[in-house]
Design a protein around this motif. Structure first.
Motif, short mmCIF file in Angstrom:
data_model
loop_
_atom_site.label_atom_id
_atom_site.label_comp_id
_atom_site.label_asym_id
_atom_site.label_seq_id
_atom_site.Cartn_x
_atom_site.Cartn_y
_atom_site.Cartn_z
N VAL A 59 62.39 21.74 52.68
CA VAL A 59 62.57 20.68 51.68
C VAL A 59 61.35 20.67 50.76
O VAL A 59 61.41 20.26 49.61
CB VAL A 59 62.71 19.29 52.38
CG1 VAL A 59 62.90 18.19 51.37
CG2 VAL A 59 63.87 19.32 53.35
N LEU A 60 60.22 21.12 51.29
CA LEU A 60 58.97 21.17 50.54
C LEU A 60 58.51 22.61 50.43
O LEU A 60 58.61 23.35 51.40
CB LEU A 60 57.88 20.44 51.33
CG LEU A 60 57.61 18.97 51.07
CD1 LEU A 60 56.40 18.56 51.89
CD2 LEU A 60 57.39 18.67 49.61
N GLY A 61 57.98 22.98 49.30
CA GLY A 61 57.43 24.31 49.16
C GLY A 61 56.18 24.46 50.03
O GLY A 61 55.42 23.52 50.20
N SER A 62 55.99 25.65 50.60
CA SER A 62 54.85 25.84 51.48
C SER A 62 54.41 27.30 51.45
O SER A 62 55.13 28.17 50.98
CB SER A 62 55.22 25.47 52.91
OG SER A 62 56.27 26.30 53.36
N GLU A 63 53.22 27.54 51.97
CA GLU A 63 52.78 28.91 52.20
C GLU A 63 52.61 29.08 53.69
O GLU A 63 52.29 28.13 54.40
CB GLU A 63 51.44 29.16 51.50
CG GLU A 63 51.57 29.28 49.99
CD GLU A 63 50.22 29.47 49.33
OE1 GLU A 63 49.26 29.88 50.02
OE2 GLU A 63 50.13 29.21 48.12
N GLY A 64 52.78 30.32 54.16
CA GLY A 64 52.70 30.55 55.60
C GLY A 64 54.04 31.09 56.07
O GLY A 64 54.87 31.52 55.28
N ARG A 65 54.23 31.07 57.39
CA ARG A 65 55.45 31.66 57.92
C ARG A 65 56.18 30.70 58.83
O ARG A 65 55.58 30.03 59.66
CB ARG A 65 55.11 32.92 58.72
CG ARG A 65 54.56 34.03 57.85
CD ARG A 65 54.09 35.20 58.69
NE ARG A 65 55.10 35.59 59.68
CZ ARG A 65 54.84 36.37 60.71
NH1 ARG A 65 53.62 36.83 60.91
NH2 ARG A 65 55.79 36.71 61.55
N VAL A 66 57.48 30.64 58.66
CA VAL A 66 58.33 29.88 59.56
C VAL A 66 59.32 30.86 60.15
O VAL A 66 60.11 31.47 59.43
CB VAL A 66 59.08 28.75 58.81
CG1 VAL A 66 60.07 28.07 59.75
CG2 VAL A 66 58.09 27.73 58.25
N CYS A 67 59.26 31.03 61.46
CA CYS A 67 60.17 31.94 62.12
C CYS A 67 61.08 31.09 63.01
O CYS A 67 60.60 30.37 63.90
CB CYS A 67 59.36 32.92 62.97
SG CYS A 67 60.33 34.32 63.49
N PHE A 68 62.38 31.11 62.72
CA PHE A 68 63.32 30.29 63.48
C PHE A 68 64.34 31.17 64.18
O PHE A 68 65.01 31.97 63.53
CB PHE A 68 64.02 29.27 62.57
CG PHE A 68 65.04 28.44 63.28
CD1 PHE A 68 64.66 27.60 64.33
CD2 PHE A 68 66.38 28.49 62.93
CE1 PHE A 68 65.60 26.84 65.01
CE2 PHE A 68 67.32 27.74 63.61
CZ PHE A 68 66.93 26.91 64.65
N ASP A 69 64.44 31.02 65.49
CA ASP A 69 65.43 31.72 66.29
C ASP A 69 65.41 33.22 66.01
O ASP A 69 66.43 33.85 65.82
CB ASP A 69 66.82 31.13 65.99
CG ASP A 69 67.83 31.49 67.08
OD1 ASP A 69 67.39 31.88 68.17
OD2 ASP A 69 69.05 31.39 66.82
N GLY A 70 64.20 33.77 65.93
CA GLY A 70 64.03 35.21 65.82
C GLY A 70 64.09 35.77 64.40
O GLY A 70 63.95 36.96 64.20
N THR A 71 64.30 34.90 63.41
CA THR A 71 64.35 35.38 62.02
C THR A 71 63.25 34.73 61.21
O THR A 71 63.06 33.52 61.26
CB THR A 71 65.71 35.04 61.37
OG1 THR A 71 66.74 35.50 62.22
CG2 THR A 71 65.84 35.69 60.01
N LEU A 72 62.53 35.55 60.44
CA LEU A 72 61.46 35.01 59.59
C LEU A 72 62.09 34.39 58.34
O LEU A 72 62.85 35.04 57.62
CB LEU A 72 60.52 36.15 59.18
CG LEU A 72 59.38 35.75 58.25
CD1 LEU A 72 58.44 34.78 58.95
CD2 LEU A 72 58.62 36.98 57.78
N GLU A 73 61.78 33.12 58.11
CA GLU A 73 62.24 32.45 56.89
C GLU A 73 61.07 32.48 55.92
O GLU A 73 60.21 31.61 55.95
CB GLU A 73 62.61 30.98 57.18
CG GLU A 73 63.55 30.77 58.35
CD GLU A 73 64.94 31.29 58.08
OE1 GLU A 73 65.32 31.41 56.90
OE2 GLU A 73 65.65 31.59 59.05
#
Length: 254
Positions: A59-73
């Protein structure tokens, strides 16, 4: 420094940063939620807890990594994440107030049914068995519900999508002690049913009691982390969040 080492990470957040203009609201946040875990983020108002959830959701722009359920978003996007099993119950508990309780619930499962899942009735029955009060009120407009019932409906609606991870933003905010207790009991029940939970909560005492692992967020940075039971005994946490000032929380949580 601890880290939440789990066999199967469902959510991994690495070096997440969010800035509003020049102001860093979140700096280098790292956080893991394992499959079947309740992980809590506690901390004072304005520490960036909601910012963290919003950035994970995209919902908000960000820097960094979000990996959910084995997939990098690389750029998390709400629709995609929701479709893949991420659920958020925002602190505002936005409901369709003129619609009935049951229609609000059905909307929660809408994405699944559009994809051809036909188990709406059994999903509804599961929600009603978790929240008998919603069953009693199923024909009433959501606007007529009490604060506690609205929170139950918001959680129930998110569960209709059968999320793998449920993110709860301040679920006990503004609720009476008895209702708070009920909400936390439901959170524990959900984990038994295999739902992983990321819980952002001001009531540190109650949160540390239900969680497996905890992070303390202060001014946009993770200041401490560890197994919830250890944090509950940590003198710094006791002093800041569980001390004399939070005696009323003791009453709420017991």
């Amino acid at each position: 420094m601890h880290s939440n080492s789990v066999n199967k990470p469902l959510l991994e957040v690495k070096d997440l940063c969010v800035a509003y203009g020049k102001v860093e609201a979140l700096t280098q946040a790292n956080l893991t939620v394992g499959e079947g875990q309740i992980v809590t983020v506690i901390g004072p108002n304005g520490a960036g807890k909601t910012t963290l959830l919003s950035a994970i959701m995209g919902v908000l722009g960000s820097e960094g990594r979000v990996c959910f359920d084995g997939t990098l978003e690389s750029v998390p996007e709400v629709e995609i994440l929701v479709g893949r099993g991420l659920g958020l119950v925002p602190e505002k508990r936005e409901l369709f107030s003129s619609m009935s309780v049951e229609d609000n619930l059905k909307l929660g499962g809408f994405m699944r049914y559009r994809k051809g899942d036909r188990y709406q009735d059994s999903s509804l029955m599961e929600i009603y068995s978790l929240f008998p009060r919603l069953l009693e009120r199923r024909k009433q407009a959501a606007a007529t519900l009490s604060g506690g019932e609205r929170q139950m409906l918001a959680v129930g609606r998110a569960l209709m999508a059968k999320p793998k991870l449920l993110m709860l933003d301040e679920p006990s905010l503004g609720l009476a002690p008895l209702i708070t207790r009920e909400i936390f009991r439901i959170i524990t029940d959900l984990r038994r049913q295999g739902v992983s939970i990321l819980l952002v909560e001001q009531n540190a005492r109650a949160a540390l009691r239900v969680a497996d692992y905890a992070y303390v967020l202060e001014t946009g940075q993770i200041a401490m982390q560890g197994p919830a039971a250890e944090l509950a005994d940590d003198p710094r946490v006791v002093e800041a969040y569980l001390g004399a000032a939070s005696k009323h929380q003791e009453m709420l949580a017991s």
